[in-house]
Design an enzyme around this catalytic site. Structure first.
Site, short mmCIF file in Angstrom:
data_model
loop_
_atom_site.label_atom_id
_atom_site.label_comp_id
_atom_site.label_asym_id
_atom_site.label_seq_id
_atom_site.Cartn_x
_atom_site.Cartn_y
_atom_site.Cartn_z
CD GLU A 42 3.24 -0.33 -2.67
OE1 GLU A 42 2.45 0.40 -3.29
OE2 GLU A 42 4.46 -0.10 -2.58
CD GLU A 80 5.22 9.90 0.74
OE1 GLU A 80 4.49 9.42 1.62
OE2 GLU A 80 5.67 9.26 -0.21
NE ARG A 133 -3.40 3.33 2.43
CZ ARG A 133 -3.83 2.59 1.43
NH1 ARG A 133 -3.84 1.27 1.51
NH2 ARG A 133 -4.26 3.14 0.32
CG HIS A 134 0.98 7.53 3.70
ND1 HIS A 134 -0.31 7.30 3.31
CD2 HIS A 134 1.76 7.23 2.63
CE1 HIS A 134 -0.33 6.88 2.04
NE2 HIS A 134 0.92 6.82 1.61
CB SER A 165 7.79 -1.02 -3.84
OG SER A 165 7.82 -0.64 -5.18
NE ARG A 168 10.04 6.90 1.22
CZ ARG A 168 10.00 6.16 0.13
NH1 ARG A 168 9.01 6.31 -0.72
NH2 ARG A 168 10.94 5.28 -0.13
NE ARG A 209 2.10 1.55 4.07
CZ ARG A 209 1.58 1.96 2.91
NH1 ARG A 209 1.48 1.11 1.91
NH2 ARG A 209 1.15 3.19 2.77
#
Lengths: 434, 434
Positions: free
Chosen positions: A357, A213, A219-220, A360, A211, A408
């Site tokens: 989280e 991002e 946490r990423h 998902s 990703r 995670r």
């Protein structure tokens, strides 16, 4: 395998050859000890200077820390030694000398920041507590796969080089693929659905996702491990049952099989397997409870995504893992199915750890025409996804699934502060090597 | 999970709800049968036209093949039915109708070429024999991981986005990583070595590798699954023991746990677990034996790489899996260690199936200065690999390992003609989707 005994298997009364790293040398004058470390633990090597060959003593005590040595000799009981045994060397070979200037101290006496640790992962992983994280990570993956098999799932591997991203062109790393534009896949979503729609029915995959991002948070990651499930003839609650089962299986396996590792991490007392069923709150209940905590400056209204502080307040309020179900359709992706009796309300769910989280998921849109509409509403061109959508014309059963963040999961199980501690060689905006 | 019984679990004397795909409809006039298929098998649904509700009969017999239906009714013994039971429907729901024009026939009555199959993988995977390949593939991966754990290995995950390729800039797919040049990794080689040099010692990884090779053959892929091992304090023969153990464990697991899948593939009679130790031929013996077969136009001389026809002739001559050891140094990569007493001779080995190479491995160069020399001899800039080479200064033990091609393992175990049959969504020069 070679003529070598693991330190943990060296039995008093026998001759043994042990090999490993020089952890420490303690010179007390007439007597000195070399502590040798291998993957199973540490063993004491004793040097009685007056009674032993001078060259042997000189080599053994002159070697720098973290050098690799091989020692042969008699193993004897020695209650004062760290493991109750010691080796009196008859021979000692320096197999690989270490530079005396170490960029990081594996004995852990000097703290190192995360960047130094990652630059020197080989040395960092010689620390008991770092090795323990990755032994536990491996055990978690083993247990998760076993639990998926209990749920009648078949392991699959889907491609990481793809023509289109799951959710369109944003946040994708572009590749040049034999002159064509391609991307590194951000999720196995579309592919696992294509398999769930075949007679394989229930599938899982543990693999890398990518990703692009811009986030740079504890946490990423830009390359992460995704634990994916998809099941034909499943609805959102079936998928939640699987997610809950898998997360609990991970805790149980760590509890049962990782006592030494938990001790190395200082967690042997506080480690707990989650008990009871994970509560399933609707999104509506979730925002009401967040508002009731009074932690947010502005009250949330129906349709808002949950801000990080909101998740945190709710996590503290609930105090355990929990699900949030029935999210507003417009904040969930197009492939999540809406409720049949209310198209504002999706079947999407998240599984939350109090800190963040984890999962998902949701029931998927399995009706061809509704799926095409979904692409268009998301501003995507359905023609670009025809390789996917056309299979929905040939008997696509209702199905549901989820993606669980592997790092995670490790991070929350072990209470790690930074997600980079849960992956050997993290990839983020700043870090591309090692 | 939902109110659904797998067809294989439908017991006579009970009411059941089964759900799956319409495999076939046989209309014999007064009586008709719908054969419903799910992941566990097939079940017969009986329609006695005069005794049943007209609408139910019309819906059930009017539905197109490969539609998804849900049928509830009494299960009864029926010796003439394919599985010995049949369902008399009380209700039938068409859950997802299929377009009557199928691009591929899952009943297998019409042959499809590999390209049509891959374009329509969801339909293709509804064939018993295709599903069987992927059920077996999953079982092979499970068994391989279990065997690695028997060998005291820890599972690792290494990055797929990297700053430099294992063997330099050739045959790499370039990525744009936040404005920087990066690549998709062609092998976990360097990373697994960095972990073997820590106290983790023995590691395995099963993950994707990416090779921008121009090959377009029935045994090459541009994205493949690599099964990697690396072990500290191992030499080439130790690594060969692990490779042999892992390959045999895969055969044994298929033999023990995949009887139905082997039957679906028509292999139940001919499937054999390799017996005895895999012979270990030196490279020198290998070229002598190839020359002796007389199959090659030109005799091989020491230093030649083995041509495909040479491998084939030798495979037929040996007639089982075998190793080729002690290759000339100059045809093996820089990270393979040479013999201490002969630097023309490497410790590199290959494990061969009679049809093709499965494994490439060897003892690694663990001495820092020799490693730097190796980079230079290969025409690579050692500075670009400093993230890797610097760890060799701090006590890098001797170590050895291998990479095993996952798809080639599945392909040779099952006798598949084309490697694309062993991977769900293959990537080659022509194929980027699905």
């Amino acid at each position: 395998m070679q003529d070598r005994t693991y330190t943990a298997d060296a039995e008093p009364g026998e001759d043994a050859t042990v090999a490993g790293w020089v952890h420490e040398i303690r010179d007390l004058g007439g007597i000195a000890f070399l502590i040798l470390r291998d993957t199973t633990g540490k063993i004491q090597v004793k040097f009685e200077k007056d009674e032993m060959d001078d060259e042997l003593v000189e080599t053994g005590l002159g070697v720098s820390r973290e050098s690799v040595v091989k020692v042969s000799g008699a193993v004897e009981e020695e209650p004062r030694a760290p493991t109750g045994v010691e080796v009196t060397p008859e021979s000692l070979e320096v197999v690989a000398p270490a530079d005396p200037e170490l960029p990081l101290d594996p004995s852990g006496k000097v703290d190192a920041d995360i960047s130094t640790r990652l630059d020197n992962r080989t040395l960092d992983l010689r620390k008991d507590e770092v090795q323990a994280v990755f032994e536990i990570r491996a055990e978690i993956l083993r247990a998760v796969r076993e639990q998926f098999r209990e749920f009648h799932c078949t392991e699959i591997n889907t491609p990481k080089i793809v023509a289109t991203g799951t959710e369109g062109g944003t946040e994708l790393f572009p590749i040049t693929y034999f002159g064509e534009e391609a991307f590194m896949n951000q999720s196995p979503q579309l592919f696992k659905q294509l398999i769930a729609g075949s007679s394989v029915e229930r599938v899982f995959e543990i693999g890398p996702i990518f990703r692009a991002e811009e986030h740079n948070t504890p946490r990423h990651l830009n390359e992460a491990t995704s634990i994916d499930f998809e099941g034909a003839f499943c609805d959102a609650h079936d998928a939640m049952d699987v997610a809950e089962g898998v997360v609990k299986a991970a805790y149980e396996a760590v509890n049962e099989n990782c006592a030494d590792e938990l001790e190395a991490l200082g967690l042997e007392e506080e480690f707990e397997v989650p008990e009871g069923e994970f509560p399933r709150l609707t999104y509506e209940e979730a925002i009401e409870r967040i508002n009731a905590t009074g932690e947010l400056d502005d009250q949330l209204v129906w349709g808002d995504d949950l801000p990080t502080e909101g998740e945190k307040a709710l996590g503290e309020d609930v105090g355990s893992h929990y699900f949030i179900t029935d999210w507003p359709s417009e904040i969930k992706p197009f492939y999540i199915k809406d409720h049949d009796d209310d198209e504002q309300l999706s079947t999407g769910f998240d599984l939350m750890h109090p800190r963040m989280e984890l999962v998902s998921g949701g029931q998927r849109e399995h009706r061809h025409d509704a799926l095409i509409d979904g692409f268009e509403q998301q501003g995507l061109d359905p023609d670009q996804f025809e390789y996917y959508t056309k299979m929905f014309k040939y008997g696509m059963p209702p199905h549901a699934g989820f993606g669980l963040g592997g790092e995670r999961l490790v991070m929350t199980i072990l209470g790690l502060e930074n997600i980079r501690e849960a992956v050997l060689f993290p990839r983020d905006r700043q870090r591309l090597s090692p």
